[in-house]
Scaffold this motif. Structure first.
Motif, PDB file in Angstrom:
ATOM      1  N   GLY A   1      24.463  -4.901 -46.442  1.00 13.76           N
ATOM      2  CA  GLY A   1      25.379  -5.737 -45.682  1.00 13.76           C
ATOM      3  C   GLY A   1      25.841  -5.148 -44.370  1.00 13.76           C
ATOM      4  N   VAL A   2      25.669  -3.832 -44.160  1.00 10.33           N
ATOM      5  CA  VAL A   2      26.061  -3.291 -42.868  1.00 10.33           C
ATOM      6  C   VAL A   2      24.983  -3.615 -41.854  1.00 10.33           C
ATOM      7  N   THR A   3      25.339  -3.527 -40.574  1.00 10.28           N
ATOM      8  CA  THR A   3      24.349  -3.807 -39.552  1.00 10.28           C
ATOM      9  C   THR A   3      23.339  -2.686 -39.499  1.00 10.28           C
ATOM     10  N   GLY A   4      22.162  -3.020 -39.021  1.00 13.66           N
ATOM     11  CA  GLY A   4      21.127  -2.012 -38.920  1.00 13.66           C
ATOM     12  C   GLY A   4      21.531  -0.877 -38.003  1.00 13.66           C
ATOM     13  N   THR A   5      22.264  -1.205 -36.929  1.00  9.19           N
ATOM     14  CA  THR A   5      22.706  -0.172 -36.003  1.00  9.19           C
ATOM     15  C   THR A   5      23.669   0.781 -36.689  1.00  9.19           C
TER      16      THR A   5
ATOM     17  N   THR B   1      16.180  -0.100 -44.316  1.00  7.14           N
ATOM     18  CA  THR B   1      15.527  -0.432 -43.053  1.00  7.14           C
ATOM     19  C   THR B   1      16.480  -1.202 -42.166  1.00  7.14           C
ATOM     20  N   SER B   2      16.480  -0.858 -40.924  1.00  3.09           N
ATOM     21  CA  SER B   2      17.288  -1.584 -39.948  1.00  3.09           C
ATOM     22  C   SER B   2      16.549  -2.844 -39.529  1.00  3.09           C
ATOM     23  N   ALA B   3      17.064  -4.007 -39.949  1.00  4.29           N
ATOM     24  CA  ALA B   3      16.425  -5.282 -39.592  1.00  4.29           C
ATOM     25  C   ALA B   3      16.997  -5.766 -38.267  1.00  4.29           C
ATOM     26  N   THR B   4      16.702  -5.019 -37.217  1.00  7.30           N
ATOM     27  CA  THR B   4      17.207  -5.341 -35.890  1.00  7.30           C
ATOM     28  C   THR B   4      16.028  -5.492 -34.948  1.00  7.30           C
ATOM     29  N   VAL B   5      15.922  -6.668 -34.359  1.00  4.94           N
ATOM     30  CA  VAL B   5      14.865  -6.946 -33.392  1.00  4.94           C
ATOM     31  C   VAL B   5      15.502  -7.636 -32.198  1.00  4.94           C
ATOM     32  N   GLY B   6      15.415  -6.993 -31.041  1.00  3.77           N
ATOM     33  CA  GLY B   6      16.035  -7.581 -29.867  1.00  3.77           C
ATOM     34  C   GLY B   6      17.519  -7.799 -30.115  1.00  3.77           C
ATOM     35  N   PRO B   7      18.032  -8.992 -29.843  1.00  3.07           N
ATOM     36  CA  PRO B   7      19.468  -9.239 -30.033  1.00  3.07           C
ATOM     37  C   PRO B   7      19.839  -9.573 -31.467  1.00  3.07           C
TER      38      PRO B   7
END
Length: 983
Positions: free
Chosen positions: A591-595, A646-652
């Motif tokens: 639940g936390v952000t990937g960043t 895994t950080s599920a962060t792509v672009g914005p």
């Protein structure tokens, strides 16, 4: 569109003329008019206080401001009259002179600047009267002007002017004998309503009782009598009566509507504000109810939809050309205008999903940047160019030119809807000052990923075609469906005329080609041919090496849902010194952000054993997301587990951290490590409605001194089973597993030493009732991992003095019971206990030794169950008793793992494993032993069995034995001397 700045306009001068530089400049009216004004001012002495500011407030007379359509019919092309009065005395003198007036029409009142021709500045200022084309007159203006100490009525034509000022949607103009004015018309950016400004009205007299009528159909013959008609007081005497001239002009040609009532019903509110020359910026405000507008059911509304992807290939990056068509009825003067579009709810076909590849290099538009978009803002001054994902084009019947624009991605969760996905649609015409800004919400289905777009409360302005073109190419924002076929987009379109009555429309298209122009999947089931590459970077036997696993899926194949991996025997991990990531830490990562996870991982760094890279998207440009792998404890019945975060962060787009836990099972016979898919979390193919389209998973177990190569150099394989999603990834029953074997072989096994130490002992204290004991101790030199081969096989033969005990063999545990639960075996089947240490585990392994009957075997097996750290290892020794009664045990499959020590104790007892033949203290016991190493080295030896606990001999016996030895020695030396003498 630039929001009208009324204060900027109010500081302008009276007679406005467009200049070549796009600014406004003042120009006085003709000399004849100026002479009249001068004569009046010079010959007629002003009354006391005439030129002094009034002590009474300047204001719009309360209740005097009205906007009145000639008909309340919704969508009718009505005449619209605006009237107001300014506070004045009985002589017509106003309390201060009006400077600026601003009128805001309600949203929905529409003007068509293509309906009538325009009048130029020169034509308006012609002497002695304007020479504007009759067809350019759009209405009349009248006002009372107390120029001669008493109010007189002035009435003149109102013309549609040629727009010469940048940022102005339209201009209206009139020339009175004492006043010439051009009124700019602006389109408000918030609701696209019209704002009419009368800026810097010439301070020539006391103007009040103003009325402006704009004709709904200017060219209609009903207005011929007023076309060109002027009314003004005769200039000869102050008391002269008003006289009129002109009128009766006709217009030939096409008659088009100019104005339209709103197409929504109910009451509206118009507002006005004005200030004075004496007290500028002190505004008087007024409002007026307009309507109610009625009979909305008579407004036509027949929308349609056109949708086409930019590709005909299955599962490929795709743009989308989408047009909303609303046929308009503005061409007919007696018609009722088509209802404006209020709400749109559009569902793309199932299978048409968001493309993760679009996130590569993509930016987002913040609320502040969206607010900074104006009709004349330059690229980058509002939404950043990197947030643009498409273009728009608006065709409207009220403008000659199309209005271009762009589609931007709104900042996730920081947008008007607070959603992950939303759009900003911005269209602008800087020359006309038109700005259209609409925010749309995108809702992907959490199970299927189907996209539903909603645009509510759209501006009340007509359009015939609204086209959105989402960009094509490798980073297109969408992905076409996996299989070929016909796909239909459906939309609910709701008119302003009937807010609760949406109309359903649809548009279909075909997907006809497979990926890369190949054949389409047959039977609706995509193929599934995943590639798996795995191994160690350094394959030197017994050494440490990073391990890698790479799973590759091509476009057009089934989505990845699960995978399992079985490592070859001996490829293991050193768990000593690695703490577990706790259950609490694992839950904290969800639940936390990937960043946030990358900046402050919840799992301790000491538990990290590797990292991952997940590549997602379709086409040639893919998005990569990094992750880390941690060691964790038992999970779903498995002894150990690993956690991928895994950080599920792509672009914005930040979808948070993806936490997947994989169960690790240790084969109890071979100690092989297996990543078990049945006890592991699935690979998420959809997160928050975004279909991930995983193309590649890379796993690197690269912790220093963690992965250990086997000491067996026989050809082996790493077995990976990858499961696809079948025809429909929403249905787990469609799972389609594919197994791939990757060859694996260690090298340089012959260089490994093999020097196990082995000691065996038994107790001399035996009895028929309690049998005999045996203790075997195995130890390896601590030369360090990578220098010693591990044991593969052990065979021992017990001497005939230590035979197997028949009554104990008969108490062996049944194989079925042992397999189900060894704890349920008879107590008599437990014949011993063992303890083992290994440098790759932080704790020893220990457990009981059982006799287990396997039915088909002649004799029960000896199975040693070693447990610790959640791991269970079964050492199985096959038992054989020869005809001569000699018992042998062969451990054919010893796990290829490093052993520090191993100790097996078979104690005496009622059901001892062994019996004793004769007095062991008087026997010389030896155990023929064979050790076979994993690298093939073989050691044959006869291992002496030490007998402990034997009773000490009596002193006399010892003395007698010593005397015999001395006598024998003396006799032997004398014989030697005698033989030498004879020689």
């Amino acid at each position: 569109m630039t929001r009208f700045d009324s204060r900027r306009a109010r500081n302008s001068t009276t007679t406005w003329i467009g200049s070549t530089d796009g600014t406004l400049r003042r120009r006085r009216v003709g000399t004849a008019i100026a002479g009249v004004v001068c004569a009046a001012a010079c010959l007629l002495a002003p009354q006391a206080g005439w030129a002094q500011p009034s002590t009474k407030p300047f204001e719009i007379v309360p209740g005097s401001f009205h906007i009145t359509p000639s008909t309340p019919q919704a969508g009718a092309h009505e005449d619209l009259t605006t009237s107001f009065d300014l506070a004045h005395n009985v002589n017509g003198q106003t309390f201060n002179d009006v400077k600026n007036a601003v009128v805001n029409l309600p949203a929905g009142f529409t003007a068509n600047n293509t309906a009538v021709p325009s009048c130029t500045e020169g034509q308006l200022l012609s002497e002695p009267r304007p020479s504007c084309p009759p067809a350019s007159q759009i209405g009349t203006i009248s006002f009372d002007l107390a120029l001669y100490f008493e109010p007189k009525l002035y009435s003149f034509p109102l013309y549609n002017m040629e727009v010469t000022n940048f940022g102005t949607a339209a201009e209206l103009g009139f020339q009175a004998q004492v006043l010439t004015q051009i009124l700019p018309v602006y389109v408000r950016p918030d609701d696209l309503g019209l704002t009419v400004v009368s800026p810097s009205i010439e301070d020539l007299g006391e103007i009040h009782n103003v009325s402006v009528t704009v004709w709904g159909v200017p060219s209609a013959h009903v207005h011929d009598a007023e076309r060109g008609r002027e009314c003004f007081p005769a200039p000869s005497l102050p008391s002269a009566e008003t006289e009129c001239r002109g009128g009766g002009e006709t217009v030939n040609g096409v008659i088009k509507p100019f104005l339209s009532n709103p197409t929504s019903c109910g009451a509206f509110t118009a507002t006005m504000e004005a200030d004075s020359w004496e007290r500028p910026e002190e505004w008087s405000h007024a409002s007026s109810a307009v309507g109610p507008i009625a009979e909305c059911s008579r407004t036509p509304f027949d929308p349609s939809l056109e949708v086409q992807p930019t590709t005909k290939s299955a599962e490929s990056p795709s743009g989308l050309d989408l047009s909303i068509l609303v046929p308009q009825s503005w061409g007919e003067p007696n018609s009722i205008a088509t209802s404006n579009l209020k709400d749109v709810r559009l569902a793309l076909p199932a299978g048409f999903t968001v493309n993760p590849s679009a996130g590569a290099g993509l930016g987002a538009c913040t609320p502040a940047q969206y607010a900074a978009e104006t009709s004349d803002s330059l690229p980058g001054e509002g939404c950043p160019p990197e947030s643009k994902i498409g273009s728009i084009e608006i065709e409207t019947p009220v403008l000659d030119e199309k209005i271009p624009g762009a589609i931007y991605i709104a900042k996730p969760h920081d947008n008007p809807f607070g959603t992950l996905l939303s759009l900003y649609v911005v269209a602008k015409d800087p020359a006309l000052g038109i700005l259209v800004k609409v925010a749309g919400k995108l809702e992907p289905d959490p199970v299927s990923g189907q996209i539903v777009a909603t645009f509510d409360n759209n501006p009340q302005q007509p359009f015939s075609r609204f086209t959105l073109k989402f960009r094509a190419g490798a980073t297109a924002p969408l992905v076409s469906p996996q299989t070929c076929g016909t796909y239909t987009t459906q939309a609910e379109m709701t008119p302003w005329s009937a807010p609760g009555e949406p109309q359903l429309v649809g548009s279909s298209f075909e997907i006809t080609k497979g990926v890369h122009e190949g054949a389409c999947p047959s039977g609706g089931v995509p193929p599934f041919k995943p590639q798996v590459i795995s191994g160690t970077q350094n394959n030197a036997a017994g050494s440490y090496s990073p391990f890698y696993l790479r799973i590759i899926r091509e476009d057009g194949e089934q989505e990845l849902t699960h995978f399992s991996t079985t490592l070859p025997p001996g490829l293991s991990g050193n768990l000593s010194g690695i703490p577990f990531c706790s259950e609490a830490d694992i839950e904290a990562a969800r639940g936390v952000t990937g960043t946030q996870e990358l900046q402050a991982p919840s799992c301790p760094a000491a538990s990290e054993i590797g990292h991952t890279i997940v590549t997602a998207g379709v086409g040639s440009v893919l998005a990569q997301t990094p992750g880390k792998v941690y060691l964790a404890g038992p999970y779903h019945g498995a002894s150990l587990s690993i956690v991928s975060i895994t950080s599920a962060t792509v672009g914005p787009f930040d979808l948070g951290t993806v936490v997947i836990r994989f169960a690790l099972r240790i084969n109890p016979t071979t100690a092989q490590v297996e990543v078990d898919s049945t006890g592991s979390d699935p690979i998420p193919h959809i997160i928050d409605g975004i279909v991930v389209h995983v193309r590649e998973i890379r796993v690197y177990m690269d912790r220093e001194k963690f992965i250990l190569d086997p000491t067996n150099c026989n050809p082996m394989a790493i077995t990976d089973t990858v499961t696809g999603a079948g025809a429909d990834f929403t249905n787990p029953a469609d799972a389609d597993p594919v197994t791939v074997n990757t060859p694996f072989q260690a090298a340089d096994c012959s260089s490994l030493a093999f020097k196990p130490g082995f000691k065996v002992s038994t107790s001399g204290k035996t009895s028929r009732a309690r049998g005999a004991s045996l203790t075997a101790k195995l130890a390896f030199p601590s030369a360090g991992l990578g220098s010693e081969a591990n044991i593969a096989k052990v065979k021992v033969e017990l001497p005939k003095q230590l035979p197997s005990q028949l009554k104990t063999l008969q108490k062996a545990c049944a194989a079925a019971q042992f397999a189900a639960d060894p704890a349920g075996c008879p107590a008599a089947s437990v014949v011993g206990h063992a303890t083992a240490t290994t440098p790759i585990l932080p704790v020893p392994l220990s457990g009981p030794a059982y006799f287990v009957s396997h039915g088909g075997e002649e004799f029960p097996s000896l199975i040693v169950v070693l447990q610790g750290y959640g791991i269970t290892i079964d050492l199985v020794g096959s038992t054989h008793i020869s005809k001569s009664g000699i018992t042998s045990s062969t451990f054919k499959t010893v796990p290829d793992v490093p052993v520090g020590t191993f100790e097996l104790m078979l104690p005496e007892g009622p059901y001892a494993a062994l019996a004793a033949n004769g007095n062991l203290c008087k026997s010389k016991l030896a155990m023929p032993t064979e050790f076979v190493a994993q690298n093939g080295s073989v050691i044959h030896q006869s291992t002496k069995i030490a007998v402990t606990g034997c009773p000490k001999l009596r002193k006399a016996h010892h003395q007698k034995q010593a005397h015999k030895k001395r006598a024998a020695a003396k006799h032997g030396s004398g014989a030697t001397r005698r033989s030498g003498a004879r020689a």
